[in-house]
Write an enzyme that holds these catalytic residues in place. Structure first.
Site, PDB file in Angstrom:
ATOM      1  N   GLY A 170       0.881  -1.210  -0.086  1.00  0.00           N
ATOM      2  CA  GLY A 170      -0.011  -0.014  -0.037  1.00  0.00           C
ATOM      3  C   GLY A 170       0.842   1.286  -0.006  1.00  0.00           C
ATOM      4  CB  SER A 171       0.126   4.551   0.553  1.00  0.00           C
ATOM      5  OG  SER A 171      -0.392   4.692   1.974  1.00  0.00           O
ATOM      6  CB  THR A 220      -0.885   3.041   5.086  1.00  0.00           C
ATOM      7  OG1 THR A 220      -1.905   3.960   4.633  1.00  0.00           O
ATOM      8  CG2 THR A 220      -1.554   1.773   5.816  1.00  0.00           C
ATOM      9  N   GLY A 221       2.061   2.292   5.537  1.00  0.00           N
ATOM     10  CA  GLY A 221       3.191   1.392   5.851  1.00  0.00           C
ATOM     11  C   GLY A 221       4.047   1.918   7.230  1.00  0.00           C
ATOM     12  CD  GLU A 230       4.901  -3.666  -3.488  1.00  0.00           C
ATOM     13  OE1 GLU A 230       5.104  -2.359  -3.615  1.00  0.00           O
ATOM     14  OE2 GLU A 230       4.212  -4.387  -4.149  1.00  0.00           O
ATOM     15  CB  CYS A 252       3.360  -0.896  -6.619  1.00  0.00           C
ATOM     16  SG  CYS A 252       3.242  -2.711  -6.873  1.00  0.00           S
TER      17      CYS A 252
HETATM   18  O1  TXE Z   1      -3.572   3.130   0.411  1.00  0.00           O
HETATM   19  P1  TXE Z   1      -3.375   2.804   1.862  1.00  0.00           P
HETATM   20  P2  TXE Z   1      -4.918   3.874  -0.425  1.00  0.00           P
HETATM   21  C1  TXE Z   1      -0.560   4.273  -3.200  1.00  0.00           C
HETATM   22  C2  TXE Z   1      -0.988   5.388  -4.399  1.00  0.00           C
HETATM   23  C3  TXE Z   1      -2.190   5.687  -3.509  1.00  0.00           C
HETATM   24  C4  TXE Z   1      -2.074   5.775  -2.198  1.00  0.00           C
HETATM   25  C5  TXE Z   1      -3.058   5.377  -1.174  1.00  0.00           C
HETATM   26  O2  TXE Z   1      -0.064   6.295  -4.379  1.00  0.00           O
HETATM   27  O3  TXE Z   1      -2.711   7.308  -3.868  1.00  0.00           O
HETATM   28  O4  TXE Z   1      -1.154   4.599  -2.019  1.00  0.00           O
HETATM   29  O5  TXE Z   1      -3.987   4.351  -1.406  1.00  0.00           O
HETATM   30  C6  TXE Z   1      -5.325  -0.114   5.054  1.00  0.00           C
HETATM   31  N1  TXE Z   1      -3.093   0.520   9.778  1.00  0.00           N
HETATM   32  N2  TXE Z   1      -0.881   2.883  -3.546  1.00  0.00           N
HETATM   33  O6  TXE Z   1      -5.672   4.789   0.275  1.00  0.00           O
HETATM   34  O7  TXE Z   1      -4.042   4.063   2.688  1.00  0.00           O
HETATM   35  C7  TXE Z   1      -6.379   0.003   4.237  1.00  0.00           C
HETATM   36  O8  TXE Z   1      -7.575  -0.166   4.902  1.00  0.00           O
HETATM   37  C8  TXE Z   1      -3.260  -0.745   9.019  1.00  0.00           C
HETATM   38  C9  TXE Z   1       0.347   2.150  -3.889  1.00  0.00           C
HETATM   39  O9  TXE Z   1      -5.931   2.883  -1.006  1.00  0.00           O
HETATM   40  O10 TXE Z   1      -1.983   2.555   1.840  1.00  0.00           O
HETATM   41  C10 TXE Z   1      -5.945  -0.829   2.985  1.00  0.00           C
HETATM   42  O11 TXE Z   1      -6.275  -2.180   3.393  1.00  0.00           O
HETATM   43  N3  TXE Z   1      -3.879  -0.921   7.830  1.00  0.00           N
HETATM   44  C11 TXE Z   1       0.046   0.686  -3.713  1.00  0.00           C
HETATM   45  C12 TXE Z   1      -4.577  -0.601   2.800  1.00  0.00           C
HETATM   46  O12 TXE Z   1      -4.036  -0.359   4.495  1.00  0.00           O
HETATM   47  C13 TXE Z   1      -4.359   0.491   7.337  1.00  0.00           C
HETATM   48  C14 TXE Z   1      -1.280   0.374  -3.940  1.00  0.00           C
HETATM   49  C15 TXE Z   1      -3.773   0.130   1.949  1.00  0.00           C
HETATM   50  O13 TXE Z   1      -4.356   1.529   2.176  1.00  0.00           O
HETATM   51  C16 TXE Z   1      -4.116   1.756   7.888  1.00  0.00           C
HETATM   52  C17 TXE Z   1      -2.335   1.129  -3.720  1.00  0.00           C
HETATM   53  C18 TXE Z   1      -3.477   1.529   9.165  1.00  0.00           C
HETATM   54  N4  TXE Z   1      -3.051   2.810  10.172  1.00  0.00           N
HETATM   55  C19 TXE Z   1      -2.137   2.427  -3.580  1.00  0.00           C
HETATM   56  N5  TXE Z   1      -4.732   2.569   7.272  1.00  0.00           N
HETATM   57  C20 TXE Z   1       0.899  -0.270  -4.046  1.00  0.00           C
HETATM   58  N6  TXE Z   1       2.247  -0.389  -3.421  1.00  0.00           N
HETATM   59  O14 TXE Z   1       0.645  -0.958  -5.074  1.00  0.00           O
HETATM   60  C21 TXE Z   1      -5.011   2.166   6.100  1.00  0.00           C
HETATM   61  N7  TXE Z   1      -4.774   0.846   6.086  1.00  0.00           N
END
Ligand code: TXE
Length: 472
Positions: free
Chosen positions: A218-219, A222-223, A240, A274
């Site tokens: 994810g982002s 959040t990571g 990742e 990604c």
């Molecule tokens: O991702 P989030 P979002 C990037 C892309 C996009 C940005 C935001 O640039 O604009 O990320 O996307 C969970 N503790 N990528 O908002 O917020 C959430 O519920 C634990 C890159 O969708 O990172 C979801 O299941 N978990 C990427 C997951 O985290 C939490 C792919 C991803 O959410 C949390 C997609 C917390 N505090 C977007 N907060 C890639 N690497 O491929 C949220 N979540």
């Protein structure tokens, strides 16, 4: 006959409505899980883990291959649901491709040898290394490749004897619930459980003492939040975190020959990938020709509703992401950059369709270059000095993938060795392979997925050592 969607969705009037990003139509209703549901899922997965581990590797491998057969049987139904929920078209490197990749990754996770190895046996010392299960692994996934990324998290953990609790993205939960439901027609109860909760459930999972490892895609923000939440329980984490991949075209490349691969390197899944190509560096001598060839390919690639067989590009999955792409392109236009194609979304359009956009004559520090657009817009940056292009490619705080494009193997290798990313591709971009470890450099995260290395990250390495003859 009941469908997988019928089985997983909330009853009429309950749950949360999920809509198709191409049409606004209702796709289904996702049950809403709470942190209490998460606690129950973790307890069940913990109870199931010892017998899953005791089944032994050979039996687990058989079950994973049987689960891959089940995916194959339900492939079209899963692809249609994925297309409707995520938006990606059925054809091209999209929904059918993603379901096929799930099957391929599941099977590939059964191939590497992960048996214990003798490290030292010299007549004086014997030492072995064993790979034991970690316990229960939490998988938190994104919305761009919801099924495939879930499989990347599920398959290696199940192979290594862990049980898995999956928390899908709130944007694409039905696809993941359907995937898990099909896998569970084969797997023993509670070995794999999906909990369709929101951010609160993700946070609780990261902090939960009953979770031994978190796999996250994810982002970056959040990571970082997950790393913080997981610290008190010293959880293992695989991060990742996406990136902003650069591609460098060398001056001996043939623009017409590489245009198609450059295009799909950038626009796979309508740019929402990604490890997609997100900044393209082109030498002055080839600049106009590369722009022209890329524009030809882009203009000829149909975008539209996912279920129409002719489309190869779809909508942006959600409005939040659409707004990011639109704002970055507007800023590029305001700075005087030249739009070769697109950049003019139709405000009346139904669905989150942002047109395929190519932007030329743009500075390296423009936000469309420096920030991850994660959508169908590619900036093409001109360079006159190769070392400058390499410095630009390496100049950001992220480094997931990078690519170099040249017909000369020596020149390609020379440049590839100077690019700071987890994967460097040559004459392709984003072409992941289940046999080849994949992970980030710098802010793109740590830990690798895929291959034997990826499996070992889902295990506790235990060294067993003593004087020769002290154990057999
Ligand atoms: O991702 P989030 P979002 C990037 C892309 C996009 C940005 C935001 O640039 O604009 O990320 O996307 C969970 N503790 N990528 O908002 O917020 C959430 O519920 C634990 C890159 O969708 O990172 C979801 O299941 N978990 C990427 C997951 O985290 C939490 C792919 C991803 O959410 C949390 C997609 C917390 N505090 C977007 N907060 C890639 N690497 O491929 C949220 N979540």
């Amino acid at each position: 006959m009941s469908t997988v969607l019928d089985e997983i969705q909330a009853p009429a009037g309950a749950g949360r409505v999920i809509t198709d990003p191409a049409t606004g139509d209702e796709v289904g209703r996702v049950p809403i899980a709470t942190t209490a549901d998460l606690d129950a899922a973790i307890a069940a997965a913990r109870a199931a883990q010892p017998s899953w581990a005791q089944l032994g590797d050979a039996r687990r491998v058989d079950l994973l291959n049987a689960a891959a057969d089940a995916l194959q049987e339900h492939a079209e139904e899963l692809a249609v649901l994925l297309s409707r929920e995520q938006g990606k078209p059925l054809n091209g490197p999209n929904a059918r491709f993603e379901v096929g990749a799930c099957e391929a990754w599941l099977r590939a996770s059964t191939a590497p040898d992960v048996s214990p190895q003798v490290l030292v046996d010299d007549g004086q010392i014997r030492a072995e290394i064993h790979y034991r299960p970690l316990g229960v692994v939490g998988a938190i996934g994104p919305w761009n490749w919801p099924m495939m990324i879930s499989i990347w998290q599920i398959a290696p953990n199940l192979r290594m004897g862990n049980t898995v609790v999956v928390k899908p993205s709130e944007f694409t939960p039905l696809s993941v619930l359907a995937l898990v439901s099909v896998l569970n027609t084969v797997l023993p109860p509670d070995v794999l459980i999906a909990v369709p909760g929101g951010r609160d459930v993700g946070e609780a999972m990261a902090a939960h003492p009953g979770i031994d490892k978190i796999m996250f895609t994810g982002s970056i923000p959040t990571g970082k939040a997950i790393i913080r939440s997981s610290a008190d329980t010293v959880k293992r984490v695989t991060m990742e975190l996406g990136g902003n991949d650069a591609g460098i075209v060398l001056d001996d490349a043939d623009p017409a020959a590489i245009a198609q691969d450059l295009f799909w390197g950038a626009f796979i899944n309508t740019g929402q990938t990604c490890a997609a190509l997100k900044r393209l560096y082109v030498p002055d001598s080839l600049y106009d020709a590369v722009c022209e060839e890329l524009t030809k390919v882009a203009a000829a690639t149909p975008m539209g509703v996912g279920l129409s067989e002719e489309n190869l590009l779809g909508p942006v999955q959600n409005r939040k992401q659409y707004d990011i792409v639109a704002s970055l392109v507007e800023q590029a236009k305001d700075s005087g950059a030249r739009v070769l194609l697109g950049g003019d979304p139709d405000p009346q359009a139904v669905g989150n369709f942002y047109p395929t956009t190519l932007v030329a004559d743009i500075d390296n520090d423009n936000p469309l270059v420096a920030q991850e657009q994660f959508g169908p817009a590619l900036p093409i940056i001109r360079y006159t000095n190769l070392q400058q292009a390499i410095a630009w490619a390496n100049g950001l705080e992220v480094g997931l993938g990078a690519s170099v494009w040249s017909p000369s193997p020596q020149r390609a290798r020379e440049v590839a060795m100077q690019l700071n990313a987890g994967t460097v591709w040559v004459n392709e971009h984003g072409a992941i392979d289940p046999r080849v470890p994949f992970g980030g450099a710098k802010g793109s995260g740590y830990g690798v997925e895929f291959g034997r290395e990826g499996l070992l990250e889902c295990a506790q390495a235990v060294s067993v050592k003593g004087p020769a003859g002290s154990f057999a």
